[in-house]
Design a protein around this motif. Structure first.
Motif, PDB file in Angstrom:
ATOM      1  N   PRO A 254       0.832  -1.208   0.000  1.00 47.08           N
ATOM      2  CA  PRO A 254       0.000   0.000   0.000  1.00 47.08           C
ATOM      3  C   PRO A 254       0.865   1.257   0.000  1.00 47.08           C
ATOM      4  O   PRO A 254       1.936   1.278   0.617  1.00 47.08           O
ATOM      5  N   LYS A 255       0.385   2.264  -0.691  1.00 49.95           N
ATOM      6  CA  LYS A 255       1.133   3.516  -0.747  1.00 49.95           C
ATOM      7  C   LYS A 255       1.037   4.241   0.592  1.00 49.95           C
ATOM      8  O   LYS A 255      -0.030   4.306   1.191  1.00 49.95           O
ATOM      9  N   PRO A 256       2.144   4.774   1.057  1.00 52.55           N
ATOM     10  CA  PRO A 256       2.135   5.530   2.313  1.00 52.55           C
ATOM     11  C   PRO A 256       1.711   6.977   2.074  1.00 52.55           C
ATOM     12  O   PRO A 256       1.543   7.409   0.935  1.00 52.55           O
ATOM     13  N   VAL A 257       1.543   7.696   3.162  1.00 50.56           N
ATOM     14  CA  VAL A 257       1.335   9.141   3.099  1.00 50.56           C
ATOM     15  C   VAL A 257       2.605   9.798   3.605  1.00 50.56           C
ATOM     16  O   VAL A 257       3.320   9.240   4.446  1.00 50.56           O
ATOM     17  N   ARG A 258       2.893  10.953   3.069  1.00 47.37           N
ATOM     18  CA  ARG A 258       4.083  11.694   3.506  1.00 47.37           C
ATOM     19  C   ARG A 258       3.641  13.023   4.085  1.00 47.37           C
ATOM     20  O   ARG A 258       2.948  13.789   3.414  1.00 47.37           O
ATOM     21  N   LEU A 259       4.029  13.257   5.328  1.00 45.76           N
ATOM     22  CA  LEU A 259       3.666  14.477   6.028  1.00 45.76           C
ATOM     23  C   LEU A 259       4.932  15.150   6.545  1.00 45.76           C
ATOM     24  O   LEU A 259       5.646  14.557   7.352  1.00 45.76           O
ATOM     25  N   ASN A 260       5.208  16.324   6.031  1.00 45.18           N
ATOM     26  CA  ASN A 260       6.389  17.072   6.470  1.00 45.18           C
ATOM     27  C   ASN A 260       7.664  16.235   6.384  1.00 45.18           C
ATOM     28  O   ASN A 260       8.493  16.238   7.293  1.00 45.18           O
ATOM     29  N   GLY A 261       7.803  15.454   5.317  1.00 48.63           N
ATOM     30  CA  GLY A 261       8.998  14.648   5.106  1.00 48.63           C
ATOM     31  C   GLY A 261       9.013  13.332   5.860  1.00 48.63           C
ATOM     32  O   GLY A 261      10.010  12.615   5.831  1.00 48.63           O
ATOM     33  N   VAL A 262       7.919  12.992   6.550  1.00 53.15           N
ATOM     34  CA  VAL A 262       7.825  11.754   7.319  1.00 53.15           C
ATOM     35  C   VAL A 262       6.880  10.811   6.596  1.00 53.15           C
ATOM     36  O   VAL A 262       5.800  11.208   6.177  1.00 53.15           O
ATOM     37  N   THR A 263       7.281   9.565   6.446  1.00 55.78           N
ATOM     38  CA  THR A 263       6.470   8.569   5.754  1.00 55.78           C
ATOM     39  C   THR A 263       5.733   7.713   6.765  1.00 55.78           C
ATOM     40  O   THR A 263       6.334   7.181   7.696  1.00 55.78           O
ATOM     41  N   ARG A 264       4.426   7.591   6.554  1.00 59.13           N
ATOM     42  CA  ARG A 264       3.575   6.769   7.423  1.00 59.13           C
ATOM     43  C   ARG A 264       2.558   6.030   6.565  1.00 59.13           C
ATOM     44  O   ARG A 264       2.209   6.449   5.475  1.00 59.13           O
ATOM     45  N   TRP A 265       2.065   4.906   7.104  1.00 58.91           N
ATOM     46  CA  TRP A 265       1.012   4.137   6.443  1.00 58.91           C
ATOM     47  C   TRP A 265      -0.244   4.224   7.283  1.00 58.91           C
ATOM     48  O   TRP A 265      -0.184   4.170   8.518  1.00 58.91           O
ATOM     49  N   ARG A 266      -1.392   4.336   6.621  1.00 56.56           N
ATOM     50  CA  ARG A 266      -2.676   4.333   7.321  1.00 56.56           C
ATOM     51  C   ARG A 266      -2.955   2.899   7.798  1.00 56.56           C
ATOM     52  O   ARG A 266      -2.890   1.957   7.009  1.00 56.56           O
ATOM     53  N   ALA A 267      -3.298   2.743   9.060  1.00 56.83           N
ATOM     54  CA  ALA A 267      -3.557   1.425   9.636  1.00 56.83           C
ATOM     55  C   ALA A 267      -4.677   0.717   8.875  1.00 56.83           C
ATOM     56  O   ALA A 267      -4.585  -0.488   8.624  1.00 56.83           O
ATOM     57  N   GLU A 268      -5.707   1.448   8.469  1.00 56.90           N
ATOM     58  CA  GLU A 268      -6.814   0.807   7.748  1.00 56.90           C
ATOM     59  C   GLU A 268      -6.385   0.314   6.369  1.00 56.90           C
ATOM     60  O   GLU A 268      -6.898  -0.698   5.879  1.00 56.90           O
ATOM     61  N   ASP A 269      -5.419   0.997   5.730  1.00 59.51           N
ATOM     62  CA  ASP A 269      -4.902   0.528   4.444  1.00 59.51           C
ATOM     63  C   ASP A 269      -4.155  -0.794   4.603  1.00 59.51           C
ATOM     64  O   ASP A 269      -4.255  -1.684   3.751  1.00 59.51           O
ATOM     65  N   ILE A 270      -3.419  -0.918   5.693  1.00 63.38           N
ATOM     66  CA  ILE A 270      -2.665  -2.150   5.946  1.00 63.38           C
ATOM     67  C   ILE A 270      -3.620  -3.293   6.255  1.00 63.38           C
ATOM     68  O   ILE A 270      -3.457  -4.408   5.744  1.00 63.38           O
ATOM     69  N   LEU A 271      -4.652  -3.030   7.044  1.00 61.89           N
ATOM     70  CA  LEU A 271      -5.645  -4.053   7.354  1.00 61.89           C
ATOM     71  C   LEU A 271      -6.348  -4.514   6.072  1.00 61.89           C
ATOM     72  O   LEU A 271      -6.535  -5.716   5.862  1.00 61.89           O
ATOM     73  N   GLN A 272      -6.706  -3.581   5.220  1.00 60.46           N
ATOM     74  CA  GLN A 272      -7.350  -3.935   3.953  1.00 60.46           C
ATOM     75  C   GLN A 272      -6.409  -4.774   3.086  1.00 60.46           C
ATOM     76  O   GLN A 272      -6.821  -5.755   2.474  1.00 60.46           O
ATOM     77  N   PHE A 273      -5.138  -4.402   3.037  1.00 60.50           N
ATOM     78  CA  PHE A 273      -4.134  -5.142   2.275  1.00 60.50           C
ATOM     79  C   PHE A 273      -4.038  -6.583   2.773  1.00 60.50           C
ATOM     80  O   PHE A 273      -4.013  -7.530   1.985  1.00 60.50           O
ATOM     81  N   ILE A 274      -4.021  -6.755   4.093  1.00 61.87           N
ATOM     82  CA  ILE A 274      -3.942  -8.092   4.687  1.00 61.87           C
ATOM     83  C   ILE A 274      -5.195  -8.892   4.335  1.00 61.87           C
ATOM     84  O   ILE A 274      -5.110 -10.057   3.945  1.00 61.87           O
ATOM     85  N   ASN A 275      -6.357  -8.275   4.469  1.00 66.74           N
ATOM     86  CA  ASN A 275      -7.613  -8.970   4.168  1.00 66.74           C
ATOM     87  C   ASN A 275      -7.700  -9.373   2.705  1.00 66.74           C
ATOM     88  O   ASN A 275      -8.146 -10.472   2.388  1.00 66.74           O
ATOM     89  N   GLU A 276      -7.264  -8.493   1.806  1.00 69.27           N
ATOM     90  CA  GLU A 276      -7.285  -8.821   0.371  1.00 69.27           C
ATOM     91  C   GLU A 276      -6.306  -9.946   0.045  1.00 69.27           C
ATOM     92  O   GLU A 276      -6.620 -10.831  -0.766  1.00 69.27           O
ATOM     93  N   ALA A 277      -5.150  -9.936   0.684  1.00 66.45           N
ATOM     94  CA  ALA A 277      -4.169 -11.003   0.449  1.00 66.45           C
ATOM     95  C   ALA A 277      -4.712 -12.345   0.959  1.00 66.45           C
ATOM     96  O   ALA A 277      -4.559 -13.376   0.301  1.00 66.45           O
TER      97      ALA A 277
END
Length: 60
Positions: A31-54
């Motif tokens: 899943p693509k992360p979000v970048r905020l002020n030069g910091v990279t983070r992943w949305r927890a719900e995106d990761i959960l969806q990725f796991i469920n789809e896999a």
């Protein structure tokens, strides 16, 4: 509010190493992360969806 995960937390959720997470990202497999002020983070719900789809793909 959306919970944001670090690369370490994201990799832990996926059961992979951090380098694998970054490799998957460069290959378009993670899943693509979000970048905020030069910091990279992943949305927890995106990761959960990725796991469920896999899991669903494996089950079929």
């Amino acid at each position: 509010m959306t919970k944001l995960l670090t690369d370490r937390q994201t990799a832990e959720q996926l059961g992979i190493g951090r380098s694998t997470l970054w490799r998957w990202l460069s290959q378009g497999k993670a899943p693509k992360p979000v970048r905020l002020n030069g910091v990279t983070r992943w949305r927890a719900e995106d990761i959960l969806q990725f796991i469920n789809e896999a899991a669903a793909a494996i089950a079929t």
